[in-house]
Design an enzyme around this catalytic site. Structure first.
Site, short mmCIF file in Angstrom:
data_model
loop_
_atom_site.label_atom_id
_atom_site.label_comp_id
_atom_site.label_asym_id
_atom_site.label_seq_id
_atom_site.Cartn_x
_atom_site.Cartn_y
_atom_site.Cartn_z
N HIS A 32 -0.22 1.78 -61.58
CA HIS A 32 -1.65 1.54 -61.75
C HIS A 32 -2.29 2.77 -62.38
CE1 HIS A 32 -2.08 -1.82 -58.50
NE2 HIS A 32 -0.97 -1.95 -59.21
N GLU B 287 -4.93 4.41 -61.72
CA GLU B 287 -5.38 5.43 -60.77
C GLU B 287 -4.23 6.30 -60.29
OE1 GLU B 287 -5.95 2.08 -60.71
OE2 GLU B 287 -7.53 1.63 -59.27
N CYS C 91 -7.40 -1.12 -55.74
CA CYS C 91 -6.70 -1.93 -54.74
C CYS C 91 -6.40 -1.06 -53.51
CB CYS C 91 -5.39 -2.48 -55.34
SG CYS C 91 -4.12 -1.21 -55.62
N CYS D 82 -4.11 2.01 -54.28
CA CYS D 82 -4.83 3.08 -54.98
C CYS D 82 -5.87 3.74 -54.08
CB CYS D 82 -5.45 2.53 -56.26
SG CYS D 82 -4.20 2.05 -57.48
#
Length: 152
Positions: free
Chosen positions: A56, A58, A86, A89
């Site tokens: 991801h 992040e 999410c 993260c």
């Protein structure tokens, strides 16, 4: 206030556009070292291209920032991301001790900040950043709509 500087979210949106061009879900993130205003990390999603479920934007940006600053505690850093993080993260953001979180579009299905588990509001959360949602929300949402329209 410093969170109104459009350039930081613009960099995240550019990174999301790069993810879109790689056929990744278009999420982008930048991390800014607050005292200097310098962007120390920038990434878009890379889950598909790296075959990495943790790829991801992040997470990748947090890794870059840690290396750039020589520490896993990013207490003087702000994270700008185009989509509500999410749970995975949000956990990483908490562990990194990010100072402020700015994000664009909310994510009713997968978000964990103001939706879902509301990670930072849980009593077991070790650190909660200051949260600023809705920054360039429409531009961030447009990228996501474009991606999912192509997939249908």
């Amino acid at each position: 206030m410093d969170f109104e500087k459009p350039s930081y979210m613009s960099h995240a949106l550019d990174a999301a556009g790069g993810a879109l061009n790689r056929d990744e879900i278009p999420v982008g993130a930048v991390i800014v070292h607050h005292p200097t205003g310098r962007i120390v990390a920038r990434s878009g999603n890379m889950t598909n291209s790296r075959n990495d479920p943790t790829g991801h934007a992040e997470i990748l940006a947090l890794r870059q920032a840690g290396l750039a600053l020589g520490t896993h505690r990013l207490v003087e850093c702000d994270l700008y991301v185009t989509l509500e993080p999410c749970a995975m993260c949000a956990g990483a953001i908490s562990h990194a001790r990010i100072r402020r979180l700015y994000y664009g579009a909310g994510d009713p299905k997968g978000g964990a900040v103001e939706n879902g588990v509301r990670f930072f509001q849980q009593p077991t959360c070790h650190h909660a950043p200051d949260i600023y949602p809705g920054i360039d929300e429409e531009r961030a949402a447009d990228l996501l709509r474009t991606f999912f329209r192509k997939k249908r």
